[in-house]
Design a protein around this motif. Sequence first.
Motif, short mmCIF file in Angstrom:
data_model
loop_
_atom_site.label_atom_id
_atom_site.label_comp_id
_atom_site.label_asym_id
_atom_site.label_seq_id
_atom_site.Cartn_x
_atom_site.Cartn_y
_atom_site.Cartn_z
N UNK A 1 -10.46 10.34 -8.60
CA UNK A 1 -9.85 8.87 -9.23
C UNK A 1 -8.94 8.07 -8.56
N UNK A 2 -9.43 7.98 -7.31
CA UNK A 2 -8.06 7.90 -6.70
C UNK A 2 -9.01 6.39 -5.73
N UNK A 3 -8.61 5.81 -6.09
CA UNK A 3 -9.09 3.74 -5.43
C UNK A 3 -8.34 3.23 -5.46
N UNK A 4 -7.04 4.47 -4.77
CA UNK A 4 -6.19 3.11 -3.81
C UNK A 4 -6.03 2.13 -2.20
N UNK A 5 -5.79 1.01 -2.40
CA UNK A 5 -6.20 0.71 -1.38
C UNK A 5 -5.61 1.31 -0.20
N UNK A 6 -4.74 2.70 -0.18
CA UNK A 6 -4.22 3.68 0.65
C UNK A 6 -5.38 4.26 0.84
#
Length: 422
Positions: free
Chosen positions: A105-110
Motif C-alpha cells: 500500500x505504498x502509492x507515494x510519489x517517491x
Amino acid sequence: MTEVVLDAVNKVYPDGFHAVRDVSLRVPDGELFVLLGPSGCGKSTLLRMVAGLEEITSGDLWLGGKYANHLQPRERDVAMVFQNGALYPHRDVRGNISFPLEIAKDDSPASHERIVELSRALGIEETLDRSPSTLSGGQRQRVAMGRALIREPGIFLMDEPLSNLDAGLRTELRMEIGALVHTLGVTTLYVTHDQTEALTLADRLAIMRRGVLQDVGTPQQVYDDPATMFVAAFLSAPPINLFKTGLWADQEEGIILGLGNQRLVLPWTDPRSPSLVSHHGKYITVGVRADALRPAADGLIAGRVRALEFHGSEWLAYAEAGLPHVDAEAPYENEPAWTSPEQRPGAGQGVLRRLLRTAGILADEPAPQPVQHDGHHRRSDVVFRLESRAGVSAGQAIRLAVDTDRMLFFGDDGRRIDPVRR
C-alpha cells in the motif's frame, strides 16, 4: 546490517534424501556471494531455505542478527528472482515492478520515482508501458530483478537467473547484475552452475557437491588454491590434468613422483615437501592445469601429440604420455596393488627411510607401482595450451616442462595434502 549466517544447516526430505549436509556459511552485509555447483548439489535448496520456501531440518539460520528458522517468507526481508522471471502477463512492465509496492500500500510519489530510477538503472526505462509478451528474455529478467529490488530488501536471492538466456545476453546481463548489486549495496546470494558466471560475479563463492560444502573463498583463492580435487576440476576449462602417482621420499633427491614410466622430483627445499613426505609409499593425485605446461626440449614429461584444437586466441593440444588419469568424481576405492621395492620410483632411501619408519610415517610396504591406464573411456591425454601451433603438429614427439609451483596434490579422500592458503 543484513548478514546471512548458516550454522550446521541440514535438509533431509521425507523419503530420506539428504540434500544439504552440515553447511555453515557467513555472508557479510553487502557481499555478492555465489553458490556454485553441478545440478542436484543442493545450492538451490540452500537458497530456498534462506528464503523460507524450504523448511530447515536441523541447524540455525540468522538473518541480520535475527534468528530466522521460524520466520515466514514475508517476515524475512528477502526478495528472490527465479530462473524464468515469472512475470504477470496481464500487467505491463510498470505494473510488474510496482506490484510489491501495491501489496505494501505504498502509492507515494517517491515510490513512483523509484520505479523510474530503477528501470533506468536496469536499462528498461523505455519498456515501462509494454506487455511482458513483447519483451526479450533479457528484458524480462531485468523486469523480474526490478520487481524484486523495488521494495529495497535486506537480502537479494537469485536462482540461476541467466540460465535461459543466450550467451551474448548472459554476458551483458551478468555485468549489469554485478554493477547494480554493488551500487545498491544489498547482500546477495546468487546460485549458478556456470563457473564463468561465478568467477566473474562473486566477491566470494562457495562450491558444493552432493549437498556438502567443498570450498569457500574469493574467486582467485578457490581457482589458484582449491581445497579439494572436485573444486580444482570443476573450476577448470579446459579440464585440469589429474594423474594418479606413486610418491616416494628419497634422502638425496627429495620427493619423487612416479608418473607412468616417468618421474618428477621435488627438492626438499620445496615448502610442500613436509606435507608430502607423510604420504611416502602411497598413491596420491597430482593436478596440473593446461597453462602450467609448455613445450620444452628438456621437459620432464615425454609424449606424442594426438590432436590440436583451435580456440581463437589459443590452441589446445592433447598429448598421449602414458600417464594414468583420475576422474574427479570417481570414488577412491580399489587402489592398485603394491609392488616390490625394486620397482619403486626411487632407490637408496637410507637414513631417511629409517627415520620415517621410526616416526611411524613409513610402513614396511614397498612403494606403489605407477598406475597404468586401465582402458577407461577417457583417453589418458595430457592437455596443454599453446599461443600458436607453430612447430607443433599431430603425431610428433614432444616434451613438456611443468610449472611445479602450480602443481596441486590430493590425497585419497580428494582433499589437498599441502595446506590451503586463505
